[in-house]
Design an enzyme around this catalytic site. Structure first.
Site, PDB file in Angstrom:
ATOM      1  N   SER A 134       0.812  -1.222   0.000  1.00  0.00           N
ATOM      2  CA  SER A 134       0.000   0.000   0.000  1.00  0.00           C
ATOM      3  C   SER A 134       0.844   1.269   0.000  1.00  0.00           C
ATOM      4  O   SER A 134       0.357   2.334  -0.368  1.00  0.00           O
ATOM      5  CB  SER A 134      -0.951   0.016   1.201  1.00  0.00           C
ATOM      6  OG  SER A 134      -0.243   0.142   2.414  1.00  0.00           O
ATOM      7  N   LYS A 171       0.594   4.404   6.817  1.00  0.00           N
ATOM      8  CA  LYS A 171      -0.021   5.290   5.831  1.00  0.00           C
ATOM      9  C   LYS A 171       0.546   6.706   5.992  1.00  0.00           C
ATOM     10  O   LYS A 171       1.187   7.025   7.001  1.00  0.00           O
ATOM     11  CB  LYS A 171      -1.544   5.350   6.011  1.00  0.00           C
ATOM     12  CG  LYS A 171      -2.276   4.038   5.750  1.00  0.00           C
ATOM     13  CD  LYS A 171      -2.290   3.684   4.286  1.00  0.00           C
ATOM     14  CE  LYS A 171      -3.139   2.438   4.012  1.00  0.00           C
ATOM     15  NZ  LYS A 171      -2.527   1.202   4.567  1.00  0.00           N
TER      16      LYS A 171
END
EC number: 3.4.21.88
Length: 216
Positions: A134, A171
């Site tokens: 990701s 993230k």
């Protein structure tokens, strides 16, 4: 302070911005791509020139082993960082994290690594093994070891390590008027929105460096 050429200044500024934005320096390949060099070897030549002028320090054998030491002459961002200690850091490597237990719980520690402090923008508390892609476009790949400094707060744009319910995720943080957006650096993955005050969210720390397996 040392006078840099225009190209050296570009490389220095790119490294500084990357550290400010992500917590760790760029790879040679990333420098080459950003500044239009023909190859990573060209970036390496500029890095060695900066090291000879005493404004950065290079850690042998590490793709992100770049540490800023001082700002060049006439730079609007002059600063000095403490020189890396000759003592190595012993950092626990965190593998899978069980739901509901502290991230540094003994059962999560798979081993310890001896690391050169010069690899990191700030002193980390532990290494976290990255799972998934990701954050691929930020240069963070499956199996990489992310150096994490424990924090209860983070700045907008920093790469963070957070708990979301029973999961731990990496993230980029983006603050929104009514909450937080956790941004994936890969278009194949969706961003995550967290409402203000959500009991599901807990900040574990920020990324301050990256080690790729095989760099030890």
């Amino acid at each position: 302070m040392t006078k840099l050429t225009a190209r050296q200044q570009q490389v220095f500024d790119l490294i500084r911005r990357a550290i400010e934005r992500t917590g760790f320096p760029p790879t040679r390949a990333e420098i080459a791509a950003e500044l239009g060099f023909s190859s990573a070897n060209s970036a390496e030549e500029h890095l060695r020139a900066l090291a000879r002028k005493g404004v950065i320090e290079l850690a042998a054998g590490a793709s992100r082993g770049i540490r800023l030491l001082a700002g060049p002459e006439d730079s609007p961002h002059q600063f000095t960082l403490p020189h890396a200690s000759i003592m190595q850091l012993s950092l626990p490597l965190i593998g899978r994290v069980a739901a509901g237990s502290p991230i540094l719980a003994q059962e999560h520690i798979s081993q310890h690594y001896a690391c050169d402090p010069a690899l990191f923008s700030s002193k980390p508390d532990y290494l976290l093994k990255v799972r998934g892609l990701s954050m691929r476009d930020a240069g963070i790949f499956d199996g990489d070891l992310l150096a994490v400094q424990k924090r209860s707060e983070a700045k907008d744009g920093q790469i963070i390590i957070a708990r979301l319910g029973d999961d731990v995720t990496v993230k980029r943080l983006k603050r929104r008027p009514n909450g937080l957006e956790l941004i994936a650096e890969n278009p194949d993955y969706e961003n995550i929105f967290v409402e203000t005050g959500s009991a599901e969210f807990a900040l574990e720390g920020i990324a301050v460096g990256l080690i790729r397996p095989g760099e030890f």
